[in-house]
Design a protein around this motif. Structure first.
Motif, PDB file in Angstrom:
ATOM      1  N   THR A  48       0.817  -1.220   0.000  1.00 45.77           N
ATOM      2  CA  THR A  48       0.000   0.000   0.000  1.00 45.77           C
ATOM      3  C   THR A  48       0.843   1.259   0.000  1.00 45.77           C
ATOM      4  OG1 THR A  48      -0.130  -0.048   2.410  1.00 45.77           O
ATOM      5  CG2 THR A  48      -1.889  -1.160   1.194  1.00 45.77           C
ATOM      6  N   GLY A  49       2.108   1.154   0.411  1.00 42.19           N
ATOM      7  CA  GLY A  49       2.948   2.335   0.515  1.00 42.19           C
ATOM      8  C   GLY A  49       2.738   3.046   1.840  1.00 42.19           C
ATOM      9  N   THR A  50       3.371   4.184   1.981  1.00 40.50           N
ATOM     10  CA  THR A  50       3.301   4.950   3.221  1.00 40.50           C
ATOM     11  C   THR A  50       2.510   6.231   2.998  1.00 40.50           C
ATOM     12  OG1 THR A  50       4.669   5.853   5.020  1.00 40.50           O
ATOM     13  CG2 THR A  50       5.507   6.136   2.761  1.00 40.50           C
ATOM     14  N   ALA A  51       2.585   7.160   3.955  1.00 38.49           N
ATOM     15  CA  ALA A  51       1.865   8.430   3.846  1.00 38.49           C
ATOM     16  C   ALA A  51       2.496   9.434   4.798  1.00 38.49           C
ATOM     17  CB  ALA A  51       0.391   8.251   4.193  1.00 38.49           C
ATOM     18  N   THR A  52       2.231  10.713   4.550  1.00 38.55           N
ATOM     19  CA  THR A  52       2.685  11.742   5.482  1.00 38.55           C
ATOM     20  C   THR A  52       1.818  11.703   6.744  1.00 38.55           C
ATOM     21  OG1 THR A  52       1.187  13.453   4.657  1.00 38.55           O
ATOM     22  CG2 THR A  52       3.311  13.218   3.525  1.00 38.55           C
ATOM     23  N   ALA A  53       2.256  12.396   7.783  1.00 37.39           N
ATOM     24  CA  ALA A  53       1.469  12.476   9.015  1.00 37.39           C
ATOM     25  C   ALA A  53       0.103  13.091   8.762  1.00 37.39           C
ATOM     26  CB  ALA A  53       2.230  13.275  10.066  1.00 37.39           C
ATOM     27  N   ALA A  54       0.010  13.936   7.733  1.00 31.15           N
ATOM     28  CA  ALA A  54      -1.261  14.576   7.393  1.00 31.15           C
ATOM     29  C   ALA A  54      -2.136  13.706   6.498  1.00 31.15           C
ATOM     30  CB  ALA A  54      -1.005  15.917   6.715  1.00 31.15           C
ATOM     31  N   TYR A  56      -1.238  12.359   3.317  1.00 33.96           N
ATOM     32  CA  TYR A  56      -0.984  12.366   1.873  1.00 33.96           C
ATOM     33  C   TYR A  56      -0.279  11.064   1.506  1.00 33.96           C
ATOM     34  CZ  TYR A  56       0.720  13.898  -2.713  1.00 33.96           C
ATOM     35  OH  TYR A  56       0.986  14.000  -4.045  1.00 33.96           O
ATOM     36  N   PRO A  57      -0.904  10.224   0.663  1.00 32.18           N
ATOM     37  CA  PRO A  57      -0.370   8.882   0.433  1.00 32.18           C
ATOM     38  C   PRO A  57       0.748   8.843  -0.609  1.00 32.18           C
ATOM     39  CG  PRO A  57      -2.477   9.119  -0.676  1.00 32.18           C
ATOM     40  CD  PRO A  57      -2.235  10.414   0.067  1.00 32.18           C
ATOM     41  N   GLU A  58       1.649   7.906  -0.389  1.00 30.78           N
ATOM     42  CA  GLU A  58       2.763   7.718  -1.316  1.00 30.78           C
ATOM     43  C   GLU A  58       2.283   7.406  -2.722  1.00 30.78           C
ATOM     44  OE1 GLU A  58       6.688   4.831  -1.958  1.00 30.78           O
ATOM     45  OE2 GLU A  58       5.298   4.455  -0.301  1.00 30.78           O
ATOM     46  N   HIS A  59       1.216   6.590  -2.843  1.00 30.21           N
ATOM     47  CA  HIS A  59       0.773   6.224  -4.191  1.00 30.21           C
ATOM     48  C   HIS A  59       0.313   7.445  -4.977  1.00 30.21           C
ATOM     49  CE1 HIS A  59      -3.564   6.516  -3.168  1.00 30.21           C
ATOM     50  NE2 HIS A  59      -3.295   5.856  -2.059  1.00 30.21           N
ATOM     51  N   ALA A  60      -0.303   8.419  -4.299  1.00 23.38           N
ATOM     52  CA  ALA A  60      -0.736   9.638  -4.976  1.00 23.38           C
ATOM     53  C   ALA A  60       0.468  10.490  -5.360  1.00 23.38           C
ATOM     54  CB  ALA A  60      -1.691  10.430  -4.085  1.00 23.38           C
ATOM     55  N   PHE A  61       1.441  10.573  -4.454  1.00 27.10           N
ATOM     56  CA  PHE A  61       2.668  11.307  -4.768  1.00 27.10           C
ATOM     57  C   PHE A  61       3.358  10.707  -5.986  1.00 27.10           C
ATOM     58  CE2 PHE A  61       7.303  11.055  -4.433  1.00 27.10           C
ATOM     59  CZ  PHE A  61       7.634  12.389  -4.616  1.00 27.10           C
ATOM     60  N   ALA A  62       3.529   9.387  -5.987  1.00 23.33           N
ATOM     61  CA  ALA A  62       4.251   8.728  -7.075  1.00 23.33           C
ATOM     62  C   ALA A  62       3.529   8.916  -8.403  1.00 23.33           C
ATOM     63  CB  ALA A  62       4.424   7.244  -6.755  1.00 23.33           C
ATOM     64  N   TRP A  63       2.210   8.848  -8.385  1.00 23.97           N
ATOM     65  CA  TRP A  63       1.435   8.998  -9.620  1.00 23.97           C
ATOM     66  C   TRP A  63       1.560  10.426 -10.166  1.00 23.97           C
ATOM     67  CZ3 TRP A  63      -0.162   6.871 -13.695  1.00 23.97           C
ATOM     68  CH2 TRP A  63      -1.212   7.392 -14.462  1.00 23.97           C
ATOM     69  N   ASP A  64       1.428  11.408  -9.287  1.00 27.18           N
ATOM     70  CA  ASP A  64       1.551  12.800  -9.714  1.00 27.18           C
ATOM     71  C   ASP A  64       2.956  13.074 -10.254  1.00 27.18           C
ATOM     72  OD1 ASP A  64       0.262  15.745  -9.319  1.00 27.18           O
ATOM     73  OD2 ASP A  64       2.398  15.780  -8.831  1.00 27.18           O
ATOM     74  N   LEU A  65       3.973  12.603  -9.534  1.00 23.64           N
ATOM     75  CA  LEU A  65       5.349  12.824  -9.954  1.00 23.64           C
ATOM     76  C   LEU A  65       5.623  12.174 -11.302  1.00 23.64           C
ATOM     77  CD1 LEU A  65       8.208  13.858  -9.328  1.00 23.64           C
ATOM     78  CD2 LEU A  65       8.618  11.690  -8.123  1.00 23.64           C
ATOM     79  N   ALA A  66       5.124  10.966 -11.502  1.00 25.65           N
ATOM     80  CA  ALA A  66       5.359  10.263 -12.769  1.00 25.65           C
ATOM     81  C   ALA A  66       4.786  11.031 -13.949  1.00 25.65           C
ATOM     82  CB  ALA A  66       4.752   8.861 -12.713  1.00 25.65           C
ATOM     83  N   GLN A  67       3.620  11.620 -13.770  1.00 25.42           N
ATOM     84  CA  GLN A  67       3.024  12.393 -14.863  1.00 25.42           C
ATOM     85  C   GLN A  67       3.864  13.638 -15.178  1.00 25.42           C
ATOM     86  OE1 GLN A  67      -1.596  12.334 -14.760  1.00 25.42           O
ATOM     87  NE2 GLN A  67      -0.917  12.037 -12.646  1.00 25.42           N
ATOM     88  N   ARG A  68       4.396  14.256 -14.133  1.00 27.49           N
ATOM     89  CA  ARG A  68       5.228  15.446 -14.350  1.00 27.49           C
ATOM     90  C   ARG A  68       6.525  15.082 -15.080  1.00 27.49           C
ATOM     91  NH1 ARG A  68       3.548  19.778 -10.954  1.00 27.49           N
ATOM     92  NH2 ARG A  68       1.839  19.162  -9.585  1.00 27.49           N
ATOM     93  N   LEU A 202       7.200  17.035  -0.545  1.00 20.29           N
ATOM     94  CA  LEU A 202       6.523  15.946  -1.245  1.00 20.29           C
ATOM     95  C   LEU A 202       5.036  16.234  -1.447  1.00 20.29           C
ATOM     96  CD1 LEU A 202       8.176  13.091   0.842  1.00 20.29           C
ATOM     97  CD2 LEU A 202       8.641  13.533  -1.568  1.00 20.29           C
ATOM     98  N   SER A 203       4.440  16.982  -0.531  1.00 24.88           N
ATOM     99  CA  SER A 203       2.996  17.224  -0.560  1.00 24.88           C
ATOM    100  C   SER A 203       2.584  18.407  -1.425  1.00 24.88           C
ATOM    101  CB  SER A 203       2.478  17.456   0.871  1.00 24.88           C
ATOM    102  OG  SER A 203       2.733  16.348   1.697  1.00 24.88           O
ATOM    103  N   SER A 204       3.529  19.248  -1.792  1.00 28.50           N
ATOM    104  CA  SER A 204       3.171  20.455  -2.542  1.00 28.50           C
ATOM    105  C   SER A 204       3.393  20.268  -4.037  1.00 28.50           C
ATOM    106  CB  SER A 204       3.987  21.650  -2.051  1.00 28.50           C
ATOM    107  OG  SER A 204       5.330  21.559  -2.496  1.00 28.50           O
ATOM    108  N   ALA A 205       2.546  20.901  -4.832  1.00 28.67           N
ATOM    109  CA  ALA A 205       2.701  20.825  -6.291  1.00 28.67           C
ATOM    110  C   ALA A 205       4.041  21.411  -6.717  1.00 28.67           C
ATOM    111  CB  ALA A 205       1.553  21.556  -6.974  1.00 28.67           C
TER     112      ALA A 205
END
Length: 224
Positions: A48-54, A56-68, A202-205
């Motif tokens: 499932t991956g990890t997440a920030t304390a707030a 924000y999940p790793e899978h969402a970060f990785a997906w956004d980063l990959a598109q960029r 990691l959490s900011s655009a």
């Protein structure tokens, strides 16, 4: 925008592997089944991956980063293949992710992640590569890819890991995607999601765009 002036030879293919997936958490039976992991081992299909304390999940970060990264590379004439096509499905399994890179005859395979160290003080990025190498691509080419991406991330102002590896590089023999790759492949852990400073980037655009530009520079430098 990436700053690399490298001239990319025509026809180069890069596979981007955004870690995990949004549907993994609700499909435990699927992602927990064992699959080949190289070196005679098996591992769970995915995690499932990890997440920030707030939250924000790793899978969402990785997906956004990959598109960029994909968009920046495509703008330079690189053909990009993604190992997953959305952030709501399950998997694919780690062995299948490696196969996509192999089948694409990729010049480089870059797996995109963020780490989840239990120590909130641990911070910085690191880049994993397969060692000891199991084939020629995992030797000098993969190490050169790792070093090039590392150097561009440092040049962009990102700190190397304080808790894993040495000078931003980490030799690993337990990562299926690297073990099973027949192409130059690395895994980039962009930072520790449990560290407040890393999590903010990691959490900011804007932070993700900085990561994307630096990783793109590294890939272009390797391809050139």
């Amino acid at each position: 925008m990436p700053s690399s002036a490298a001239v990319v030879p025509a026809g180069k293919v890069v596979v981007l592997d955004p870690g995990h997936n949004g549907g993994n958490a609700t499909n435990a039976a699927l992602i927990n089944r064992p699959v080949p992991a190289g070196r005679g081992r098996t591992k769970p299909c995915n995690t499932t991956g990890t997440a920030t304390a707030a939250g924000y999940p790793e899978h969402a970060f990785a997906w956004d980063l990959a598109q960029r990264v994909r968009d920046l590379l495509a703008a330079r004439g690189v053909r990009v293949v993604l190992t997953r096509q959305d952030n709501k499905s399950v998997g694919p399994c780690v062995d299948r992710r490696a196969s996509i890179g192999n089948e694409s005859a990729a010049a480089a395979v870059v797996s995109l992640h963020a780490d989840g160290s239990a120590s909130a003080g641990a911070h910085g990025f690191h880049i994993a590569y397969s060692a000891p190498a199991l084939n020629a691509a995992q030797g000098e080419p993969a190490l050169r890819l790792a070093r090039t991406v590392r150097d561009k991330m440092v040049a962009a102002g990102f700190a190397t890991s304080t808790y894993i590896g040495s000078r931003g590089l980490s030799a690993r023999d337990d990562l299926a995607g690297l073990n099973l790759s027949q192409r130059p492949a690395v895994l980039v852990e962009c930072g520790n999601m449990r560290n407040a400073d890393d999590a903010a980037a990691l959490s900011s655009a804007a932070g993700r765009q900085r990561y994307a530009a630096a990783i793109t520079d590294g890939v272009l430098g390797f391809l050139g």
